[in-house]
Each structure stands twice: as C-alpha cells, then as structure tokens.
Design a protein around this motif. Structure first.
Motif, PDB file in Angstrom:
ATOM      1  N   ALA A 273      34.760  49.908  24.413  1.00 38.12           N
ATOM      2  CA  ALA A 273      35.380  51.110  24.833  1.00 38.12           C
ATOM      3  C   ALA A 273      35.595  51.351  26.368  1.00 38.12           C
ATOM      4  CB  ALA A 273      35.213  52.401  24.032  1.00 38.12           C
TER       5      ALA A 273
ATOM      6  N   PHE B 150      38.903  60.483  17.171  1.00 33.99           N
ATOM      7  CA  PHE B 150      38.869  58.987  16.666  1.00 33.99           C
ATOM      8  C   PHE B 150      38.830  59.053  15.259  1.00 33.99           C
ATOM      9  CE2 PHE B 150      37.174  54.824  16.990  1.00 33.99           C
ATOM     10  CZ  PHE B 150      36.343  54.596  15.741  1.00 33.99           C
TER      11      PHE B 150
ATOM     12  N   TYR C 201      43.895  57.183  16.414  1.00 30.33           N
ATOM     13  CA  TYR C 201      43.417  58.516  16.837  1.00 30.33           C
ATOM     14  C   TYR C 201      44.384  59.513  15.938  1.00 30.33           C
ATOM     15  CZ  TYR C 201      39.910  57.311  20.399  1.00 30.33           C
ATOM     16  OH  TYR C 201      38.903  57.102  21.087  1.00 30.33           O
TER      17      TYR C 201
ATOM     18  N   GLN D 227      33.857  54.196  20.785  1.00 34.24           N
ATOM     19  CA  GLN D 227      34.887  55.351  20.833  1.00 34.24           C
ATOM     20  C   GLN D 227      35.071  56.132  22.259  1.00 34.24           C
ATOM     21  OE1 GLN D 227      33.912  58.730  18.062  1.00 34.24           O
ATOM     22  NE2 GLN D 227      32.730  57.328  16.708  1.00 34.24           N
ATOM     23  N   PHE D 228      36.306  56.649  22.317  1.00 32.93           N
ATOM     24  CA  PHE D 228      36.463  57.483  23.409  1.00 32.93           C
ATOM     25  C   PHE D 228      36.486  58.859  22.579  1.00 32.93           C
ATOM     26  CE2 PHE D 228      37.782  55.184  27.204  1.00 32.93           C
ATOM     27  CZ  PHE D 228      37.935  53.816  26.794  1.00 32.93           C
ATOM     28  N   TYR D 229      35.600  59.487  23.441  1.00 32.68           N
ATOM     29  CA  TYR D 229      35.825  61.056  22.996  1.00 32.68           C
ATOM     30  C   TYR D 229      36.596  61.975  23.911  1.00 32.68           C
ATOM     31  CZ  TYR D 229      31.685  59.749  20.169  1.00 32.68           C
ATOM     32  OH  TYR D 229      30.638  59.071  19.365  1.00 32.68           O
ATOM     33  N   PHE D 230      37.385  62.847  23.357  1.00 34.57           N
ATOM     34  CA  PHE D 230      38.346  63.405  24.192  1.00 34.57           C
ATOM     35  C   PHE D 230      37.963  65.118  24.332  1.00 34.57           C
ATOM     36  CE2 PHE D 230      41.752  60.652  25.398  1.00 34.57           C
ATOM     37  CZ  PHE D 230      41.550  59.529  24.390  1.00 34.57           C
ATOM     38  N   GLY D 231      38.436  65.477  25.315  1.00 34.14           N
ATOM     39  CA  GLY D 231      38.396  66.962  25.308  1.00 34.14           C
ATOM     40  C   GLY D 231      39.457  67.702  24.678  1.00 34.14           C
TER      41      GLY D 231
ATOM     42  N   SER E  74      33.223  57.872  27.301  1.00 24.75           N
ATOM     43  CA  SER E  74      32.845  56.625  26.441  1.00 24.75           C
ATOM     44  C   SER E  74      31.491  55.874  26.837  1.00 24.75           C
ATOM     45  CB  SER E  74      33.872  55.766  26.042  1.00 24.75           C
ATOM     46  OG  SER E  74      34.211  54.914  27.309  1.00 24.75           O
TER      47      SER E  74
END
Lengths: 116, 112
Positions: A100, A45, A35, B99-103, B93
C-alpha cells in the motif's frame, strides 16, 4: 477506458437477496482493493488482492461478504443475504506497485448499493 | 478504532482564502500520508502525498505540512477557488499491513 471501471453503478435489491459487484482495474495493476463508503464517512477497508490471492481480508465485516479475483485482473465482490445495513457505496481501487505504501491508489466511481 | 482522525468535518472559506484541514494518527509505523479529493458521485482521487522524511511538500496551491513528533499532518489550500469545493480525505499506510486508513472526511465549500 484507462481508469478503474465498476459495474453496476447503482444496484437496488431487497433484503435477503444476493448481490455481485464487479471491478475492472487498470491494466497492469497487480494490487486491487475493495473499500466501503457510507454516507458522510471515509472509505473503510474491506479486502486487498495481490495478484489472484486475497492478501488481506481482515476488513470483511462477516462471512456474508466474499471477493474473488480468479485471473488476477477483474474482481467480484459478493454479498449474500443482504441486509439494510449493507447499503453503501462500494469502491474499488487498483495500484501498480505491491504494497500500500509504494503506489497511488486509483479509485473507480463506485457501485452504490441500496438494500430495501 | 479510528486509525486516522480528521478535522474539521466541514469548512467554509471565501474565494482567495486559505483552507486548512488537519489529521492525526497513532501508528508510528505509518510512512505514507496521501490526501484524496472526492467530488459528488466520483471516486476519491489522489491530490498530494508525503513521506515522513520531509516536513513539507508543495504542489501548486496545495501544501502538506507534516509533524512527525506530534503525529499530525495537515493540508493547506492556498488561494482557494470555488472549483476546490469537494470532500477531502487524509489517509495513512505503512508498516506490516497493506491497507490505507482514511479519515472521516472534510466537506469544503469555497464561496465565490
């Protein structure tokens, strides 16, 4: 150590130079993620490895960025012809389970890249 | 496109108060919603996580509330302490991706 290890912790380079950032995941973790985190932002990502193969590289911003994980453990993120906009903290994370949504991500402390 | 929207950007709370951070998502395929805590110079660390089959999860002073129909989830920190001062990220996710989607993060400051 038991955690994710990233080296170098800090890297200062000049525009146009080549950079390699290394990640040593937790032993036994098959999934590895890269990341990028810019100041004041959440992690963005870049690429995900399952074993030796890049299962998802859709986050790599352009062809100057490349990552490898030849033996399914240590990974190297490679940036060619660095630009000032590449300056950020590059985070590596590993996970025990494939996919994930089945396992916790364990992050390293990051490699701070500064391109002058 | 921001997959996960987080608010507020910053939060100041008195010691002993309740800190509340909110997140919203669009992708109904997401099925795992973790919260990460990050201290300066450190990587994010998992704080608590929830799956959409429950509406609330509590671990000590930390609670996630999840509203599937509204596609929103929030982190509540009860009895906030100065040691809780950090940046908090929600994430999501699931579905076909890995993927992990982050704020974008919330900087929490707890005043003694």
């Amino acid at each position: 150590g038991a955690g994710v290890s990233q080296t170098p912790s800090n890297k200062v380079t000049e525009k146009g130079k080549y950079v390699e950032l290394r990640c040593d995941p937790i032993s036994g973790h098959t999934a590895l993620y890269w990341y990028r985190q810019s100041l004041g932002q959440g992690p963005e990502f870049l690429i995900y490895f399952q074993g030796t193969g890049a299962a998802d590289d859709s986050g790599l911003p352009n062809d100057r960025f490349f990552a490898v994980r030849p033996e399914g453990s240590v990974s190297t993120l490679k940036i060619q012809r660095t630009e000032r906009g590449d300056s950020a903290v590059y985070l590596c994370a590993s996970s025990f389970m494939a996919g994930a949504n089945t396992g916790e991500l364990f992050f390293g402390e990051g490699s701070r890249l500064t391109v002058l | 496109q921001q997959q996960v929207k987080q608010s507020p950007q910053s939060l100041i709370v008195q010691k002993g108060g309740i800190s509340i951070i909110n997140c919203a998502y669009e992708n109904t395929a997401f099925d795992y919603f973790p919260w990460y805590q990050q201290f300066p110079g450190k990587g994010p660390a998992l704080l608590i996580a929830i799956r959409p089959d429950v509406s609330e999860k509590k671990e000590g002073r930390f609670t996630i509330s999840f509203n599937k129909s509204a596609k929103q989830f929030s982190l509540h920190i009860m009895d906030s302490q100065p040691g809780d001062s950090a940046t908090y990220f929600c994430a999501a996710s699931g579905g076909t991706g890995n993927q992990f989607y982050f704020g974008t993060g919330t900087s929490l400051t707890v005043i003694p």
